[in-house]
Design an enzyme around this catalytic site. Structure first.
Site, short mmCIF file in Angstrom:
data_model
loop_
_atom_site.label_atom_id
_atom_site.label_comp_id
_atom_site.label_asym_id
_atom_site.label_seq_id
_atom_site.Cartn_x
_atom_site.Cartn_y
_atom_site.Cartn_z
N ARG A 52 -17.98 88.92 -9.49
CA ARG A 52 -18.95 88.43 -10.47
C ARG A 52 -18.34 87.33 -11.35
O ARG A 52 -17.15 87.19 -11.46
CB ARG A 52 -19.42 89.58 -11.35
N LYS B 49 -25.67 94.01 -10.18
CA LYS B 49 -25.32 94.28 -11.57
C LYS B 49 -26.30 93.62 -12.53
O LYS B 49 -26.43 94.06 -13.68
CB LYS B 49 -23.90 93.82 -11.85
N HIS C 80 -23.36 104.21 -16.14
CA HIS C 80 -22.49 103.71 -15.08
C HIS C 80 -21.63 104.89 -14.63
O HIS C 80 -20.54 105.12 -15.14
CB HIS C 80 -21.62 102.58 -15.62
N SER D 296 -12.35 101.83 -12.74
CA SER D 296 -11.71 101.66 -11.44
C SER D 296 -10.33 102.31 -11.43
O SER D 296 -9.55 102.16 -12.38
CB SER D 296 -11.59 100.18 -11.10
N LYS E 84 -13.27 108.22 -9.43
CA LYS E 84 -14.70 108.55 -9.56
C LYS E 84 -15.38 108.76 -8.21
O LYS E 84 -16.07 109.76 -8.00
CB LYS E 84 -15.39 107.43 -10.36
N THR E 85 -15.18 107.81 -7.29
CA THR E 85 -15.82 107.92 -5.98
C THR E 85 -15.26 109.09 -5.18
O THR E 85 -16.00 109.89 -4.60
CB THR E 85 -15.64 106.61 -5.19
N ASP F 250 -22.85 105.14 -8.34
CA ASP F 250 -22.52 104.08 -9.30
C ASP F 250 -23.46 103.96 -10.50
O ASP F 250 -22.99 103.80 -11.62
CB ASP F 250 -22.48 102.74 -8.57
N ARG G 130 -15.52 94.29 0.23
CA ARG G 130 -16.57 95.26 -0.08
C ARG G 130 -17.41 95.56 1.15
O ARG G 130 -17.46 94.79 2.10
CB ARG G 130 -17.49 94.70 -1.17
#
Length: 530
Positions: free
Chosen positions: A57, A199, A218, A236, A240-241, A255, A319
């Site tokens: 981004r 986003k 988030h 990050s 979390k994932t 997410d 990604r």
């Protein structure tokens, strides 16, 4: 060309439109991608595209139009930059001119699985893989729903044009991502990166929902067989994932979520995962999801399409996007009831925070606003010791409103639904990074399991010094010395110094909220130095 035609085509402001490719199927999109030279096919069947010079981004190129009434709600500053209405109008004209006289892809989708909170979003682009990305990432309407689809918000992606007058306009660069809240329009120019669309809508959901008393988040979310819901927040590198992917629990989403009067719901219909150094053994669900209909970004592959996931020569931010249906154990309707548990994940490289702490409502609001984790030495040039990172609400870059607005909503919902909140440290123990050791995934999983099955509530708790966190004295087979981190350090005085050093960082960061507490003094729930 699709035989379907979108409603309101004449309202788009485009001239001399060529062929309109409306909500193409995956097979149709793949044919366009390959025939136009946009994508190649990997050995697993996934499409592979490059996103150009932008592989992430462009946060400094994001703007909101400064106009009433939204300008009274937006927290202006580094995250949310202003742009004058007149300049926006010029950029809109550049955008519409670029998309006029072209074949275009029109993709209609939903953001939000809850019927009470969803938004209908229309994306316009001239690039097939971007339509593919949108189809993957958002909730796909049925053919019947498309018959009466009317967009609440429209995104014009004119990635092939730029703002040549950006210096005259006083902008950061020739790239622009601009949101006009009153007109329900976003325009994108100069960047091909698909994540701007994902986003961008997340930012808008973060604007719309809190004004309706609904919390936007988030986080990842899953649900157990007994319909118990858990939310996982974390920046990050905190796990979390990994920790929200549980073979015994259904994934609601990885997410972005909302929490309205009916419960928790996914904003999206797909997942967007990093694939640098991906391997089947460590992350089998993601690896297995990279099949036909998935879209890989900026990966390196040989002439046969075999991907080398260890190759970051194009970017470390490689990604994949894929429909959530590629994850076998997912919640089909992408929603569930109110959370039973909330877990804040942090990778504390200072070795100070406990592996698991039970938080009061006030502490939950404090650590939510802090959004803490730490970078470790060696991850970036010049970093020789742990560096604290704070991101409000674990997603500051996407918050149009002041962070305290989200924290107040969180506190209200914790009270309303009797939610248990925990802080889980997946970082270091027995010393900081380089001296101590990383929490084992086994011990972290044991903490998560104790939260999910409720057994942690049967523990006796002690209160730590300075951070004043409630930590269990014993918890299953975990070494009791790990549970109170001071006990795991060989030199207690060194620990005390390190603890106070981190506490001072929390306190300093929290000065940004001075005067924003209203009826609640947020800082009083954080660490206290004598």
């Amino acid at each position: 060309m699709s035989s379907k035609t979108p409603n309101g085509l004449d309202k788009l402001g485009l001239k001399d439109i060529g062929d309109v490719y409306y909500n193409l199927s995956y097979n149709e999109l793949l044919a366009h991608e390959v025939n136009h030279g946009e994508c190649k096919i990997s050995t697993s069947g996934a499409a592979m595209c490059d996103t150009g010079i932008f592989t992430g981004r462009s946060p400094k190129d994001k703007y909101f139009v400064d106009q009433a009434p939204s300008n009274e709600n937006i927290a202006w500053g580094d995250v949310n930059a202003k742009i004058d209405k007149e300049i926006y109008e010029e950029l809109l004209d550049i955008t519409l001119t670029q998309l006029s006289g072209k074949n275009i892809y029109v993709t209609d989708v939903y953001a939000g699985a809850s019927a009470a909170s969803k938004r209908s979003v229309r994306f316009i682009t001239e690039v097939a893989w971007q339509a593919h990305f949108v189809k993957n990432m958002f909730i796909r309407p049925t053919e019947e729903e498309l018959e009466s689809f009317e967009p609440d918000f429209t995104v014009y992606n004119a990635c092939k044009t730029t703002d040549e007058k950006y210096k005259e306009h006083g902008l950061n660069s020739d790239v622009y991502v601009v949101f006009n809240i009153e007109d329900n329009i976003a325009i994108i120019g100069g960047t091909w990166y698909g994540g701007e669309m994902k986003k961008g809508i997340f930012s808008m959901m973060n604007y719309w929902l809190p004004l309706e008393g609904k919390l936007s988040m988030h986080c990842s979310a899953n649900v157990g067989k007994d319909e118990d819901v858990c939310l996982f927040f974390g920046l990050s590198g905190t796990g979390k994932t990994t920790l929200s992917t549980d073979p015994h629990r259904a994934l609601i989403g990885d997410d972005e979520h909302g929490w309205d009067e009916h419960g928790v719901f996914n904003f999206e219909g797909g997942c967007y995962a990093k694939v640098i150094n991906l391997d089947a053994k460590s992350e089998p669900e993601i690896f297995g999801a990279i099949v036909k209909d998935a879209l890989l970004e900026n990966v390196v592959a040989d002439e046969n399409g075999k991907v080398d996931y260890t190759d970051g020569s194009k970017t470390e931010n490689t990604r994949v996007s894929y429909p959530i249906e590629h994850i076998a154990n997912h919640k089909k309707d992408l929603q569930a009831g109110h959370p039973n548990n909330i877990i804040f994940l942090t990778a504390d490289a200072f070795g100070v925070l406990p592996p698991v702490s039970k938080l009061s409502k006030e502490q939950a609001m404090y650590y939510f606003l802090s959004g803490y984790t730490a970078k470790v030495a060696g991850t970036e040039r010049g970093i020789t010791e742990p560096v604290a990172t704070f991101s409000a609400c674990f997603g500051e870059a996407f918050l149009p409103l002041h962070p305290t607005e989200y924290a107040k909503l969180l506190g209200t919902k914790i009270d309303e639904h009797g939610v248990h909140v925990y802080l889980v440290n997946t970082g270091w123990t027995g010393g900081p990074y380089g001296t101590g050791k990383r929490m084992s995934i086994k011990d972290t999983r044991a903490c998560i399991d104790a939260i999910l099955d409720g057994s942690i509530n049967d523990c006796e708790f002690d209160t730590t010094i300075t951070f004043r966190l409630q930590v269990p004295r014993t918890l299953g087979d975990i070494d009791p010395n790990l549970l109170n981190p001071r006990n795991s350090w060989p030199n207690k005085e060194v620990f005390d110094t390190q603890r106070d050093k981190l506490a001072a960082m929390f306190i300093e960061n929290f000065h940004r909220y001075d005067g924003n507490g209203g009826e609640f003094d947020y800082a009083s729930a954080g660490p206290q130095l004598k």
